[in-house]
Design an enzyme around this catalytic site. Structure first.
Site, PDB file in Angstrom:
ATOM      1  N   HIS A 101       5.683  -3.453  -5.695  1.00  0.00           N
ATOM      2  CA  HIS A 101       6.943  -3.862  -5.064  1.00  0.00           C
ATOM      3  C   HIS A 101       8.022  -2.992  -5.707  1.00  0.00           C
ATOM      4  CE1 HIS A 101       4.546  -7.641  -5.202  1.00  0.00           C
ATOM      5  NE2 HIS A 101       5.129  -7.943  -4.063  1.00  0.00           N
ATOM      6  N   ASP A 104       9.071  -4.079  -9.118  1.00  0.00           N
ATOM      7  CA  ASP A 104       8.071  -4.028 -10.201  1.00  0.00           C
ATOM      8  C   ASP A 104       8.269  -2.762 -11.020  1.00  0.00           C
ATOM      9  OD1 ASP A 104       6.795  -6.167  -8.940  1.00  0.00           O
ATOM     10  OD2 ASP A 104       5.379  -4.870  -7.890  1.00  0.00           O
ATOM     11  N   ASP A 307      -2.164 -20.737  -5.165  1.00  0.00           N
ATOM     12  CA  ASP A 307      -2.600 -19.351  -5.213  1.00  0.00           C
ATOM     13  C   ASP A 307      -2.809 -18.964  -6.676  1.00  0.00           C
ATOM     14  OD1 ASP A 307      -3.063 -16.812  -4.232  1.00  0.00           O
ATOM     15  OD2 ASP A 307      -0.947 -16.281  -4.041  1.00  0.00           O
TER      16      ASP A 307
END
Ligand code: XUL
Ligand code: CO
Length: 439
Positions: A101, A104, A307
């Protein structure tokens, strides 16, 4: 440049009898399976966010892992140290690809201009490393969910200003993806969904998301992006309901808004199971539509409803995944991105390698076993024969759309009460799979 993982050697294949924790037991990159090397079948990728940024923090406590790589968190020096660490990590594991991303890569600036200048600087640095090492970008994306401004999503936001800010972030993320010759660009609809319908105009939001994606495609193509755009479906978390619920929903959306020629799907195992499907189900749905693009390789926990992004260890699921991939003719622009993280108590640098060794070996075994299932042929033959009744004259007419209810009614009257369909033989097929998996 200083070595970040000094005590870790290059990870080599040593075979299943090896007791060396820092060796592959099944992933033998040059081994040929069904005409291609394992490395070609399994384009593994490192997720920047989990591997280089995340420290294991959760809502009950701060992180346990030190990912400073010798630099001060939140600085460009740290951003560069992460690049050094990431390239050394990929090299030691023999991984060819990475995914990121935008945020990041760098600490987000006060303004878009500041953030973008940092992105330019870091991608110059990454580009040099890519030239030196031959590592490649599988896909890039924009983080449109962490910053508080995205509390209602990006494309789904009620705020025009937030929508435009997201557009700017997407534009830049596409720019840097193209700069680094990325093979794909992902939309995971982080908070593209709702908490309650009481305050939500769902039609408005979904149409706005489609418009944003259309603008992204137009922009990407205009600057020479030839790769695939992907939607990564997920049914919930962080939002109560997310619009890209599962593969079938995402495909319906893409077709409705004329995006299906440019988009494929990035299927994440743990997202499929959150949607109440198997991993194999969402892969099959995507493949059926020619839209199996890429994979986020991880797994959930049967006892937890969220998740968890475990590294994949389940060979049964990996084998059925690779069965779908082989049947679909392989991943073309896609790869197997370990969107997976170490458990919070596995906080050392060695653990980062153990996670990848586990995941890569699991998929290597999955590939070996999937090829055996296909070469064995009994499963495919059974499925083919199961539908054999549709090969007679009237069956062919149905499949060619050349008949009608009148003709089928006459046929039904002529044959009288139908016999029961043949047995599904599920237990027999499951025992075939077991005999292949555990021989
Ligand atoms: C979150 C998730 C993301 C996407 C990229 O569940 O999977 O990291 O893969 O935005
Ligand atoms: Co993912």
């Amino acid at each position: 440049m200083k070595e970040m993982f000094r005590h870790i050697p290059k990870i080599k294949y040593e075979g299943s009898s090896s007791k060396n924790p820092l060796a592959f037991k099944y992933y033998d990159p040059d081994r040929i399976i069904m005409g291609k090397t394992m490395k070609e079948h399994l384009p593994f990728a490192m997720a920047w966010w989990h591997n280089l940024s995340a420290t294991g923090s959760d809502m009950f406590g701060v992180g346990t892992a030190d990912k400073s790589f010798g630099a001060g968190i939140g600085t460009m020096e740290h951003a560069k140290a992460k690049v050094d660490a990431g390239f050394e990590f990929m090299d030691k594991l023999g991984i060819e690809y990475f995914c990121f991303h935008d945020v990041d890569l760098i600490p987000e600036g006060e303004t878009l201009a500041e953030t973008n200048a940092r992105l330019d600087e870091i991608t110059d640095y990454i580009k040099e490393k890519m030239v030196d090492t031959g590592k490649k970008l599988l896909w890039g994306t924009a983080n449109l969910f962490s910053n508080p401004r995205y509390m209602n999503g990006a494309g789904s936001s009620n705020s025009l200003d937030v929508y435009c800010h997201a557009a700017a972030q997407i534009k830049k993320a596409i720019d840097i993806t193209v700069k680094l010759k990325g093979k794909g660009y992902v939309f995971w609809g982080g908070r593209e969904g709702y908490e309650t319908l009481l305050n939500t105009d769902m039609k408005f939001e979904i149409e706005n998301i489609a418009r944003l994606m259309k603008m992204a495609v137009e922009y990407g193509r205009s600057i020479g992006f030839k790769g695939d755009f992907y939607i990564e479906p997920k049914p919930k978390e962080p939002m109560k309901h997310q619009y890209d619920f599962d593969a079938a929903t995402a495909i319906g959306f893409l077709k409705e808004y004329g995006l299906d020629k440019d988009f494929k799907l990035n299927i994440e195992a743990n997202h499929a199971t959150l949607a109440g499907h198997t991993f194999q189900h969402d892969l099959r749905i995507s493949a059926m539509h020619g839209m199996l693009g890429s994979i986020d390789a991880n797994q959930g926990d049967d006892l937890l409803g969220w998740d968890t992004d475990h590294f994949p260890s389940n060979v049964y699921d990996a084998a059925l995944c690779m069965y779908e991939v082989l049947k679909a003719g392989g991943l073309k622009n896609g790869g197997l991105n370990f969107d997976a993280k170490n458990r919070r108590p596995s906080y050392t640098m060695e653990d980062m390698f153990y996670g990848f060794i586990l995941g890569m070996d699991t998929f290597a075994l999955g590939l070996i076993k999937a090829a055996k299932i296909i070469e064995d042929g009994r499963m495919d033959q059974f499925v083919q024969e199961r539908y054999a009744s549709f090969h007679n004259e009237i069956g062919v007419k149905i499949r060619n759309n050349q008949t009608n209810l009148q003709e089928l009614s006459e046929y039904a009257e002529k044959i009288g009460t139908p016999e029961l369909p043949g047995s599904g033989r599920q237990e027999y097929l499951e025992s075939i799979i077991n005999s292949i998996l555990f021989d």
